[in-house]
Design an enzyme around this catalytic site. Structure first.
Site, PDB file in Angstrom:
ATOM      1  N   SER A   1       0.917  -1.027   0.045  1.00 27.57           N
ATOM      2  CA  SER A   1      -0.031   0.027  -0.146  1.00 27.57           C
ATOM      3  C   SER A   1       0.856   1.328   0.027  1.00 27.57           C
ATOM      4  O   SER A   1       2.086   1.206   0.469  1.00 27.57           O
ATOM      5  CB  SER A   1      -0.701   0.076   1.242  1.00 27.57           C
ATOM      6  OG  SER A   1      -1.569   1.442   1.528  1.00 27.57           O
TER       7      SER A   1
ATOM      8  N   TYR B   1      -2.413  -1.228  10.316  1.00 29.58           N
ATOM      9  CA  TYR B   1      -2.565  -1.335   8.888  1.00 29.58           C
ATOM     10  C   TYR B   1      -0.845  -0.764   8.266  1.00 29.58           C
ATOM     11  O   TYR B   1      -0.411  -1.430   7.476  1.00 29.58           O
ATOM     12  CB  TYR B   1      -3.606  -0.388   8.276  1.00 29.58           C
ATOM     13  CG  TYR B   1      -3.757  -0.854   6.517  1.00 29.58           C
ATOM     14  CD1 TYR B   1      -4.351  -2.000   6.202  1.00 29.58           C
ATOM     15  CD2 TYR B   1      -3.284   0.120   5.728  1.00 29.58           C
ATOM     16  CE1 TYR B   1      -4.310  -2.152   4.956  1.00 29.58           C
ATOM     17  CE2 TYR B   1      -3.251  -0.078   4.526  1.00 29.58           C
ATOM     18  CZ  TYR B   1      -4.099  -1.440   3.840  1.00 29.58           C
ATOM     19  OH  TYR B   1      -4.041  -1.608   2.560  1.00 29.58           O
TER      20      TYR B   1
END
Length: 257
Positions: A138, A151
């Site tokens: 990401s 995350y």
């Protein structure tokens, strides 16, 4: 003999788009997902492109299920040529309110499952002296955002693990790379919108424009097809054969700040 790709989290979003892209190139596809209609989705893609496939509902929280999925794919479809670690979950909250069980689940699914699946395919890739491992990280594997402690930590871990695997795999014809997308409109992002609405006390439109796309130089979500075609380039092109150990931003200019 057709090549085989194994993709975790491949019955929706980025994973499904990627499965279709590989199937269109003639790859057998090992599908995985927790959706109730996951097996039907996998069968439809395989029938459309006339390729072999399996479907596994393996839960990425459980190492034994991941290993069983890899073993099933190798048994029924043949050696895994390409592994795409895509499955992921998200949770958004300030650190003082962040549930510890959510932390554990996010690290397990986003990071530990990547390790388990890679470890499972690695011996066969080394023996055959060929393999392509693509990890879906990401932009949050490169930079941080508030309220996403687990995350961001997991995706930074994925980027680090990718670099290690590139070093370990180089002499065996195995490449390992990470893709670092910005905001892609997928089910996981759709859920994030609701969470961010609560965290910021904003409307849905405000979250999209003021939070999610605010850092994108190009004020659009990244198309899933863009991610899929980039993965295909790294895994199935002569030009991608010597690209390894990178964390490639596909983030509409987010990390250019």
């Amino acid at each position: 003999m057709a090549k085989t790709v194994l993709i975790t989290g491949s019955t929706s979003g980025i994973g499904l788009a990627t499965a279709k892209a590989f199937a269109a190139k003639g790859y057998n596809v090992a599908f995985n997902g927790l959706e109730e209609n996951g097996a039907a989705i996998a069968a439809e893609v395989a029938a459309t492109y006339k390729v072999g496939h399996i479907f596994s509902p393996a839960n990425m929280l459980h190492a034994d299920e991941i290993k069983a999925f890899v073993h099933q794919a190798q048994t029924e479809l043949g050696p895994i040529d390409v592994l795409i670690n895509n499955a992921g979950i998200q949770f958004v909250a300030p650190v003082e309110d962040f549930p510890e069980e959510k932390w554990d689940d996010i690290i397990a699914i986003n990071l530990t499952a990547t390790f388990i699946a890679t470890k499972a395919v690695w011996p066969q890739m080394k023996e055959r002296k060929f393999g392509r491992v693509i990890n879906i990280a990401s932009a949050h594997g490169l930079i941080a955002s508030a309220f996403k402690g687990a995350y961001v930590a997991a995706k930074h871990g994925v980027v680090g693990f990718t670099k290690v695997m590139a070093l370990e795999g180089g002499q065996f014809g195995i490449t390992c790379n990470a893709i670092c997308p910005g905001y892609v409109f997928t089910p996981i992002v759709d859920k994030q919108i609701g969470a961010q609405m609560q965290a910021h006390n904003m409307s849905r439109e405000e979250v999209i424009n003021k939070v999610m796309l605010s850092e994108h130089a190009i004020k659009e979500f990244i198309p899933v097809e863009t991610i899929a075609s980039t993965i295909l380039y790294l895994a199935d092109s002569d030009a991608g054969a010597t690209i390894t150990g990178i964390a490639m931003p596909l983030d509409a200019g987010w990390t250019a700040h």
